[in-house]
Design an enzyme around this catalytic site. Structure first.
Site, PDB file in Angstrom:
ATOM      1  N   GLN A 198      -7.883  -2.436  -0.500  1.00  0.00           N
ATOM      2  CA  GLN A 198      -8.811  -3.570  -0.573  1.00  0.00           C
ATOM      3  C   GLN A 198      -9.803  -3.521   0.586  1.00  0.00           C
ATOM      4  OE1 GLN A 198      -7.463  -7.913  -0.508  1.00  0.00           O
ATOM      5  NE2 GLN A 198      -7.742  -7.479  -2.701  1.00  0.00           N
ATOM      6  N   PHE A 199      -9.313  -3.108   1.737  1.00  0.00           N
ATOM      7  CA  PHE A 199     -10.142  -2.784   2.898  1.00  0.00           C
ATOM      8  C   PHE A 199      -9.536  -1.536   3.524  1.00  0.00           C
ATOM      9  CE2 PHE A 199     -10.825  -7.265   2.267  1.00  0.00           C
ATOM     10  CZ  PHE A 199     -12.175  -7.447   2.510  1.00  0.00           C
TER      11      PHE A 199
ATOM     12  N   HIS B 166     -11.061  -6.079   9.208  1.00  0.00           N
ATOM     13  CA  HIS B 166     -11.743  -5.802   7.952  1.00  0.00           C
ATOM     14  C   HIS B 166     -13.014  -4.984   8.171  1.00  0.00           C
ATOM     15  CE1 HIS B 166      -9.277  -9.349   7.056  1.00  0.00           C
ATOM     16  NE2 HIS B 166      -9.333  -8.998   5.789  1.00  0.00           N
TER      17      HIS B 166
ATOM     18  N   GLU C 158       0.807  -1.224   0.000  1.00  0.00           N
ATOM     19  CA  GLU C 158       0.000   0.000   0.000  1.00  0.00           C
ATOM     20  C   GLU C 158       0.840   1.274   0.000  1.00  0.00           C
ATOM     21  OE1 GLU C 158      -2.721  -3.251   1.226  1.00  0.00           O
ATOM     22  OE2 GLU C 158      -0.639  -2.711   1.688  1.00  0.00           O
TER      23      GLU C 158
ATOM     24  N   ASP D  20      -9.058  -0.849   6.456  1.00  0.00           N
ATOM     25  CA  ASP D  20      -8.154  -1.230   7.542  1.00  0.00           C
ATOM     26  C   ASP D  20      -6.700  -1.316   7.061  1.00  0.00           C
ATOM     27  OD1 ASP D  20     -10.423  -2.859   9.540  1.00  0.00           O
ATOM     28  OD2 ASP D  20     -10.834  -2.643   7.417  1.00  0.00           O
ATOM     29  N   PHE D  21      -6.502  -1.705   5.793  1.00  0.00           N
ATOM     30  CA  PHE D  21      -5.154  -1.937   5.284  1.00  0.00           C
ATOM     31  C   PHE D  21      -4.392  -0.641   5.021  1.00  0.00           C
ATOM     32  CE2 PHE D  21      -6.659  -6.197   3.235  1.00  0.00           C
ATOM     33  CZ  PHE D  21      -6.888  -6.705   4.496  1.00  0.00           C
TER      34      PHE D  21
END
Length: 658
Positions: free
Chosen positions: A419-420, A464, A397, A422-423
């Site tokens: 993608q989420f 997530h 990321e 959270d990431f």
């Protein structure tokens, strides 16, 4: 030290000498000024000048270079005046950052130099984005980015080199190996004997050279750059050198054994090259004296002129405005025709229309190409727009956000998908320190949208499901949008892509397939920063956003007697204070509802603002209804209890009986 002039004329070799001598003499002057107390800090590159000068002269003048904080020779070799540089170092209004940053923490499109941030490694990903823009534009260009041997320990180094390798980007990753990361020797930084050996793991070419031999530096980079312009790919170049001063002057050099100084003093890039030119008959003692005298006179003059430059005017309004690139948001109204679509489809529509409108828009994210993304939002995009513009990324990321900024610097737009949401933690630094601060620091846009699939309600657990918008709402320079309905999801995403500022676009995963409404066909813009009133009432107002809007609508449906006003903020930075002010004045009672946890959630900021600016209109304390101050559990019963919705009715009752 052996020098190979190859086919270079005497005039070229003499110019190289002058280019090498000038930054050394500037450095000598800076050290004198430091001892006199006229400047406060200096990062010396004495002993390393051959790398900066040789590499810069080997690159084409319109190719980007991303240097570090002791590469003065890059700036002087691109003919930036010392007066301008000195104004920058002294925090003058005429400096590149208008007094907002120091040292070489700036960029300049006029000279195609992009300076670092103090975190060192992140600039390498910017080089990836810059090079990617050249590849997509079919320009035969190379990009040169510096790092130190210490920064090769950072994850940003690995991510950037790996992305460049996978995507065949024409980037020269130049490692200045001077043996120490501040005081930490290379033996405590990495196990490998030679940093160039790291190239093997990425499947790319690695070259090690004598970084103190200016002709070797020049010829090597000239050869590499010519090659990768025609055959794009990254190359890792390790330049062996030594820093003859401290990391910065205050840190000293006591940690360095004296024998190392004795050894490397004999390898001084300036004195050795000077001796070679005398031996070749290109320089004489008299010509050296003459060159030095002229340089000394020029340096003294420009330094003193820079000291006389005005200080920045203190203007808080200007400072706040300059956090953002100027952008006049032109609202494009929706067509009258509409089609019933899901929240997810609205996002797909927006991306599709934006890809058509902006041929320079690039989408990047994990699995977004042929697979269509984890939620299938970009399904079919590669067949329409190609893998050049719809790019699968490695799991990195930080590098991809940085590459987005690099694309923006070199004339492109970027949408990066987490993608989420959270990431985003592993790309946090690029967002809050690079994207957010770039315009404030040196006036450049950061035309990047980061898509953030967010929120709970799907039983996805602690990693997530987080609502992490408050991590970013306090960061000046970012814009934060958070649509609750498909129509807004489309209009706000198009607005975000149109905006040249960095925008974090939160899209709720629970709503993707559970919510369908008619959305206007075609291209339209929903204004960033404008809330909408969904229900009028007199007893109290609910201020919310995202999934909280739907919780509030359910409450009002089940309690028709509640007589509540409902505001959907839609945008959290900037947020619509005037709509909130009017609602507070009309109702006198306020409930702030959000999915995020209570402590330091964004509702706290709204509550504080209302208490400060609308106190006279309140009939009760501002109340917040938020999720529990815990991580998000996976089990449905636990998750339901965690979420703010479980406490909405009781919070309303508490507010009304006050």
């Amino acid at each position: 030290m052996q020098f190979n002039r190859a086919d270079k004329a005497d005039s070229f070799l003499l110019n190289l000498y002058k280019r090498l001598l000038y930054p050394r003499m500037v450095e000598d002057k800076m050290l004198k000024l430091l001892r006199q107390g006229r400047i406060g800090k200096w990062f010396s590159g004495i002993g390393q000048e051959a790398i900066a000068v040789g590499s810069t002269l080997a690159m084409q003048s319109d190719e980007y270079i991303l240097p570090m904080h002791r590469n003065l020779g890059v700036f002087t070799s691109r003919d930036i005046s010392l007066k301008k540089l000195m104004a920058q170092w002294q925090g003058k209004a005429s400096g590149f950052t208008k007094g907002r940053d120091r040292s070489f923490h700036f960029g300049t499109q006029d000279y195609k130099i992009i300076g670092m941030i103090s975190h060192l490694g992140p600039q390498m990903a910017l080089a990836d984005g810059i090079a990617l823009a050249d590849v997509l534009a079919k320009k035969q260009k190379a990009t040169l980015v510096y790092t130190g041997e210490g920064a090769t320990s950072e994850g940003d180094f690995h991510e950037a080199v790996n992305v460049a390798a996978v995507w065949n980007l024409p980037v020269i990753f130049l490692i200045e190996n001077n043996g120490y990361g501040l005081s930490t020797p290379k033996s405590e930084q990495f196990r490998c004997k030679n940093l160039v050996d790291k190239a093997i793991g990425y499947g790319i070419e690695g070259i090690q050279i004598d970084g103190n031999n200016i002709l070797e530096v020049y010829h090597t980079i000239d050869r590499i750059a010519k090659d990768i312009r025609q055959n794009p790919r990254p190359v890792l170049l390790e330049c062996l050198t030594f820093r003859m001063r401290g990391h910065e002057e205050a840190s000293g050099t006591k940690y360095v054994p004296q024998e190392l100084f004795d050894e490397w003093e004999k390898k001084d890039p300036l004195s050795n090259y000077e001796a070679y030119l005398i031996e070749e008959g290109i320089l004489t003692i008299d010509s050296i004296i003459d060159i030095r005298a002229r340089f000394k006179k020029d340096i003294e003059l420009e330094v003193e002129e820079a000291f006389e430059e005005p200080e920045p005017e203190v203007d808080s309004v200007r400072e706040e405005n300059d956090m953002y690139y100027p952008h006049e948001q032109n609202v494009v109204h929706a067509n009258q025709s509409s089609t019933e679509k899901r929240y997810l489809d609205a996002i797909t529509d927006a991306l599709d229309l934006a890809m058509q409108k902006y041929p320079n828009l690039v989408l990047m994210g994990q699995d977004i190409a042929d697979y269509g993304g984890a939620f299938k939002i970009t399904d079919g995009f590669t067949s329409k727009y190609g893998k050049g513009r719809v790019r699968n990324t490695p799991i990195c990321e930080s590098a991809i956000v940085g590459a987005g900024l690099g694309l923006s610097i070199n004339g492109y737009k970027a949408v990066v998908e987490m993608q989420f949401a959270d990431f985003v933690t592993v790309g946090f630094n690029q967002i809050v320190n690079n994207l957010a601060k770039t315009h404030y620091r040196w006036g450049e846009k950061a035309d990047v949208v980061v898509r953030m699939p967010t929120g709970a309600g799907t039983g996805a657990g602690p990693f997530h499901s987080q609502s992490n918008e408050a991590w970013f709402t306090k960061t000046p320079g970012l814009k934060i949008v958070y649509p609750a309905f498909p129509e807004d999801a489309k209009g706000l995403l198009l607005a975000a892509i149109e905006d040249p500022n960095p925008v974090l676009y939160f899209e709720h995963k629970y709503l993707y397939r559970s919510l369908s409404t008619p959305i206007p066909d075609g291209y339209y813009i929903t204004k960033i920063g404008k809330a909408v009133t969904l229900n009028k009432g007199n007893k109290f107002v609910i201020i919310t956003y995202g999934l909280g809007v739907h919780w509030a609508l359910d409450y009002l449906k089940n309690n028709p007697q509640s007589d509540a006003e409902l505001i959907d903020l839609r945008t959290l930075q900037p947020w619509d204070k005037e709509t909130v002010r009017a609602a507070v004045k009309a109702t006198g009672r306020v409930l702030i509802l959000h999915e995020d946890t209570l402590t330091n959630g964004f509702g706290a900021e709204i509550s504080a603002w209302i208490g400060e600016h609308c106190f006279q209109d309140l009939d009760a304390p501002v109340m917040r209804c938020a999720s529990l101050d815990t991580a998000i559990p996976m089990n449905k019963a636990l998750e339901d209890e965690f979420l703010a919705k479980a406490r909405l009715a009781e919070t309303v009752e508490k507010l009304l009986v006050y």
